[in-house]
Design a protein around this motif. Sequence first.
Motif, PDB file in Angstrom:
ATOM      1  N   LEU A  15      77.949  13.646 -24.820  1.00 19.11           N
ATOM      2  CA  LEU A  15      79.088  12.945 -25.395  1.00 19.11           C
ATOM      3  C   LEU A  15      80.202  12.710 -24.388  1.00 19.11           C
ATOM      4  O   LEU A  15      80.925  11.721 -24.480  1.00 19.11           O
ATOM      5  CB  LEU A  15      79.635  13.743 -26.593  1.00 19.11           C
ATOM      6  N   HIS A  16      80.351  13.600 -23.425  1.00 17.18           N
ATOM      7  CA  HIS A  16      81.472  13.429 -22.508  1.00 17.18           C
ATOM      8  C   HIS A  16      81.221  12.330 -21.475  1.00 17.18           C
ATOM      9  O   HIS A  16      82.077  12.072 -20.637  1.00 17.18           O
ATOM     10  CB  HIS A  16      81.799  14.763 -21.804  1.00 17.18           C
ATOM     11  N   THR A  17      80.065  11.652 -21.552  1.00 16.95           N
ATOM     12  CA  THR A  17      79.815  10.545 -20.627  1.00 16.95           C
ATOM     13  C   THR A  17      79.464   9.269 -21.380  1.00 16.95           C
ATOM     14  O   THR A  17      78.746   8.430 -20.888  1.00 16.95           O
ATOM     15  CB  THR A  17      78.672  10.888 -19.654  1.00 16.95           C
ATOM     16  N   THR A  18      79.947   9.143 -22.614  1.00 15.82           N
ATOM     17  CA  THR A  18      79.678   7.927 -23.361  1.00 15.82           C
ATOM     18  C   THR A  18      80.466   6.774 -22.794  1.00 15.82           C
ATOM     19  O   THR A  18      81.405   6.947 -22.027  1.00 15.82           O
ATOM     20  CB  THR A  18      80.079   8.092 -24.844  1.00 15.82           C
ATOM     21  N   GLU A  19      80.072   5.541 -23.222  1.00 16.33           N
ATOM     22  CA  GLU A  19      80.709   4.353 -22.678  1.00 16.33           C
ATOM     23  C   GLU A  19      82.193   4.275 -23.040  1.00 16.33           C
ATOM     24  O   GLU A  19      82.962   3.596 -22.392  1.00 16.33           O
ATOM     25  CB  GLU A  19      79.978   3.106 -23.207  1.00 16.33           C
ATOM     26  N   GLU A  20      82.588   4.982 -24.088  1.00 18.92           N
ATOM     27  CA  GLU A  20      83.998   4.947 -24.467  1.00 18.92           C
ATOM     28  C   GLU A  20      84.843   5.865 -23.589  1.00 18.92           C
ATOM     29  O   GLU A  20      86.053   5.925 -23.711  1.00 18.92           O
ATOM     30  CB  GLU A  20      84.162   5.375 -25.937  1.00 18.92           C
ATOM     31  N   GLY A  21      84.203   6.619 -22.706  1.00 16.52           N
ATOM     32  CA  GLY A  21      84.950   7.547 -21.863  1.00 16.52           C
ATOM     33  C   GLY A  21      84.822   8.953 -22.411  1.00 16.52           C
ATOM     34  O   GLY A  21      83.866   9.293 -23.073  1.00 16.52           O
ATOM     35  N   THR A  22      85.814   9.786 -22.105  1.00  8.79           N
ATOM     36  CA  THR A  22      85.760  11.170 -22.537  1.00  8.79           C
ATOM     37  C   THR A  22      85.809  11.251 -24.064  1.00  8.79           C
ATOM     38  O   THR A  22      86.688  10.681 -24.697  1.00  8.79           O
ATOM     39  CB  THR A  22      86.938  11.968 -21.945  1.00  8.79           C
ATOM     40  N   ALA A  23      84.851  11.957 -24.647  1.00  8.31           N
ATOM     41  CA  ALA A  23      84.808  12.098 -26.104  1.00  8.31           C
ATOM     42  C   ALA A  23      84.376  13.519 -26.434  1.00  8.31           C
ATOM     43  O   ALA A  23      83.298  13.939 -26.057  1.00  8.31           O
ATOM     44  CB  ALA A  23      83.833  11.097 -26.716  1.00  8.31           C
ATOM     45  N   SER A  24      85.239  14.253 -27.113  1.00  6.80           N
ATOM     46  CA  SER A  24      84.879  15.611 -27.500  1.00  6.80           C
ATOM     47  C   SER A  24      83.931  15.561 -28.682  1.00  6.80           C
ATOM     48  O   SER A  24      83.746  14.518 -29.335  1.00  6.80           O
ATOM     49  CB  SER A  24      86.140  16.390 -27.889  1.00  6.80           C
ATOM     50  N   LEU A  25      83.322  16.711 -28.974  1.00  9.49           N
ATOM     51  CA  LEU A  25      82.430  16.787 -30.127  1.00  9.49           C
ATOM     52  C   LEU A  25      83.174  16.412 -31.400  1.00  9.49           C
ATOM     53  O   LEU A  25      82.667  15.649 -32.229  1.00  9.49           O
ATOM     54  CB  LEU A  25      81.855  18.196 -30.235  1.00  9.49           C
ATOM     55  N   ASP A  40      91.598  25.961 -37.530  1.00 10.64           N
ATOM     56  CA  ASP A  40      92.524  25.702 -36.428  1.00 10.64           C
ATOM     57  C   ASP A  40      91.959  26.329 -35.151  1.00 10.64           C
ATOM     58  O   ASP A  40      91.403  27.424 -35.178  1.00 10.64           O
ATOM     59  CB  ASP A  40      93.892  26.323 -36.727  1.00 10.64           C
ATOM     60  N   GLY A  41      92.117  25.630 -34.060  1.00 12.49           N
ATOM     61  CA  GLY A  41      91.667  26.171 -32.778  1.00 12.49           C
ATOM     62  C   GLY A  41      90.235  25.835 -32.422  1.00 12.49           C
ATOM     63  O   GLY A  41      89.778  26.189 -31.330  1.00 12.49           O
ATOM     64  N   LEU A  42      89.522  25.143 -33.322  1.00 15.91           N
ATOM     65  CA  LEU A  42      88.124  24.824 -33.026  1.00 15.91           C
ATOM     66  C   LEU A  42      88.008  23.877 -31.825  1.00 15.91           C
ATOM     67  O   LEU A  42      87.148  24.065 -30.967  1.00 15.91           O
ATOM     68  CB  LEU A  42      87.438  24.200 -34.250  1.00 15.91           C
ATOM     69  N   ALA A  43      88.885  22.884 -31.754  1.00 17.89           N
ATOM     70  CA  ALA A  43      88.822  21.933 -30.633  1.00 17.89           C
ATOM     71  C   ALA A  43      89.000  22.663 -29.303  1.00 17.89           C
ATOM     72  O   ALA A  43      88.283  22.388 -28.332  1.00 17.89           O
ATOM     73  CB  ALA A  43      89.894  20.852 -30.799  1.00 17.89           C
ATOM     74  N   ASP A  44      89.942  23.616 -29.257  1.00 18.47           N
ATOM     75  CA  ASP A  44      90.160  24.376 -28.015  1.00 18.47           C
ATOM     76  C   ASP A  44      88.945  25.233 -27.689  1.00 18.47           C
ATOM     77  O   ASP A  44      88.557  25.347 -26.511  1.00 18.47           O
ATOM     78  CB  ASP A  44      91.397  25.272 -28.163  1.00 18.47           C
ATOM     79  N   ALA A  45      88.343  25.834 -28.711  1.00 16.29           N
ATOM     80  CA  ALA A  45      87.162  26.674 -28.476  1.00 16.29           C
ATOM     81  C   ALA A  45      86.000  25.842 -27.917  1.00 16.29           C
ATOM     82  O   ALA A  45      85.302  26.277 -27.003  1.00 16.29           O
ATOM     83  CB  ALA A  45      86.734  27.356 -29.779  1.00 16.29           C
ATOM     84  N   LEU A  46      85.821  24.640 -28.437  1.00 18.14           N
ATOM     85  CA  LEU A  46      84.745  23.772 -27.957  1.00 18.14           C
ATOM     86  C   LEU A  46      85.004  23.281 -26.538  1.00 18.14           C
ATOM     87  O   LEU A  46      84.061  23.007 -25.785  1.00 18.14           O
ATOM     88  CB  LEU A  46      84.585  22.566 -28.900  1.00 18.14           C
ATOM     89  N   LEU A  78      76.023  18.576 -31.715  1.00 19.61           N
ATOM     90  CA  LEU A  78      76.484  19.777 -31.018  1.00 19.61           C
ATOM     91  C   LEU A  78      75.689  19.980 -29.735  1.00 19.61           C
ATOM     92  O   LEU A  78      76.260  20.232 -28.668  1.00 19.61           O
ATOM     93  CB  LEU A  78      76.327  20.985 -31.941  1.00 19.61           C
ATOM     94  N   GLN A  79      74.355  19.852 -29.817  1.00 16.01           N
ATOM     95  CA  GLN A  79      73.519  20.049 -28.638  1.00 16.01           C
ATOM     96  C   GLN A  79      73.771  18.965 -27.597  1.00 16.01           C
ATOM     97  O   GLN A  79      73.838  19.242 -26.400  1.00 16.01           O
ATOM     98  CB  GLN A  79      72.047  20.078 -29.034  1.00 16.01           C
ATOM     99  N   ARG A  80      73.929  17.735 -28.026  1.00 16.04           N
ATOM    100  CA  ARG A  80      74.179  16.638 -27.089  1.00 16.04           C
ATOM    101  C   ARG A  80      75.517  16.810 -26.370  1.00 16.04           C
ATOM    102  O   ARG A  80      75.716  16.297 -25.273  1.00 16.04           O
ATOM    103  CB  ARG A  80      74.155  15.299 -27.822  1.00 16.04           C
ATOM    104  N   ALA A  81      76.440  17.530 -27.003  1.00 16.42           N
ATOM    105  CA  ALA A  81      77.750  17.771 -26.392  1.00 16.42           C
ATOM    106  C   ALA A  81      77.741  18.960 -25.452  1.00 16.42           C
ATOM    107  O   ALA A  81      78.782  19.343 -24.918  1.00 16.42           O
ATOM    108  CB  ALA A  81      78.801  17.977 -27.491  1.00 16.42           C
ATOM    109  N   GLY A  82      76.560  19.577 -25.241  1.00 13.77           N
ATOM    110  CA  GLY A  82      76.461  20.665 -24.280  1.00 13.77           C
ATOM    111  C   GLY A  82      76.546  22.049 -24.877  1.00 13.77           C
ATOM    112  O   GLY A  82      76.688  23.036 -24.145  1.00 13.77           O
ATOM    113  N   HIS A  83      76.441  22.169 -26.201  1.00 11.88           N
ATOM    114  CA  HIS A  83      76.513  23.466 -26.863  1.00 11.88           C
ATOM    115  C   HIS A  83      75.124  23.873 -27.363  1.00 11.88           C
ATOM    116  O   HIS A  83      74.176  23.093 -27.322  1.00 11.88           O
ATOM    117  CB  HIS A  83      77.513  23.414 -28.021  1.00 11.88           C
TER     118      HIS A  83
END
Length: 438
Positions: A15-25, A40-46, A78-83
Amino acid sequence: MGGRPYLLRMQAKKLHTTEEGTASLLDELSWRGMVYQHTDGLADALATGEVSAYVGFDPTAPSLHIGSLVPVMGLVHLQRAGHRPIALVGGGTGMIGDPSGKTSERPLASVEEIEANARAIGKQLERFLDFTGPQAARMRDNAAWLQPLKAVEFMRDIGKHFTVNYMLAKDSVQSRIEGGISFTEFSYMLLQAYDFLELHRREGVTLQMGGSDQWGNITAGLELIRRVTGKTAHALTLPLVASASGAKFGKTEEGAVWLDPARTSPYKFYQYWINVDDRDTGKYLRLFTLLSRKEIESLDKLVESAPEKREAQQALAREVTARVHGEEAARVAEEVSRVLFGKAEPATLSEPVLRALSEEVPFVESRELPGLLDALVTLKLAASKGAAKRLIEQGGVYLNGQRASADTELSSTKPLTGGYHLLRKGARDYGLIRGGKK
């Protein structure tokens, strides 16, 4: 566990190399409409590194149905995003039954039935996740730690962390208070919480995902992990799918749409998605495929500009069927669909297509080919030989794509591949016959 699934082979970009640029899970899941609630805090944990997350699957049947695809897709993203995804089959909790979303007590299945269901579901999940590489998925069965538990030990070590008031406040319990809920199902929340704790200890899991009706059970697990280990874990729930027409998602007149081809054939599975309402197509493309944002938005425009072509539904049906049943099964299902809607030349059909077609239309196999009149009656394309004769005289019968006449016979007509003969009455009624076989 097998090779890389179709889903991941076709679109293996992170996901972090999609055509739209940086994209979090969370960004990816949000634009796809897959986020209902999260802690709360899930984005930071990911963002801090690899996270291990799990989804639980209840083995109450020997197959998942398409309603289970949203949490499955959550693990895929989740797996495609590196987790690291973990699929938990509930061989232990399946002996109890989750009260969430239920209005009455579930019937209890036998241990043997639950074990067989768990194995079958595990095999299905292997089609979606990659069990090789640095973020290799893992399959676990909670029977491994729940069945050896001792009642007094469980109540002393786990039950002490939850008050009855806390448990009564959960929606899954509240919705059953008036009609009654057994202690067995009331305790399910504690077992699911214990699953989260055990996976936290064994696999380093810090995130549980599930349907929006699972929020209460998942947050009970967060509380147990906090109390026992002092550490923080997270929850992410995904929306329950509804259709614009109000019809129940994943249901047809014949019942649920299953992932098991023995329960729902690949053709019927393909047809479910082809027949999706225009109003739902864009939403389902986001939820159930890995097509890019640009591709999906282009298909959205086609729904608006040329809805009669149903190109978006075709893309949806092709992608989901290939993911669940494989690319070849999707191709065959698409070809069978073309046959039944009069868009394919019978002489070009392959034996796998004709074999699949034989499961969808009246089919007869015999040592000797009957006469044309008998064939029409046997295949229930005509009520009697007299009716069959009149149909032929009116030009309403076709054999292997050619209009039949009074002197047409199956035995003197060149068969299609594999010895099949395809009969058609009018525009849409088909039958298939195969001779020379025992």
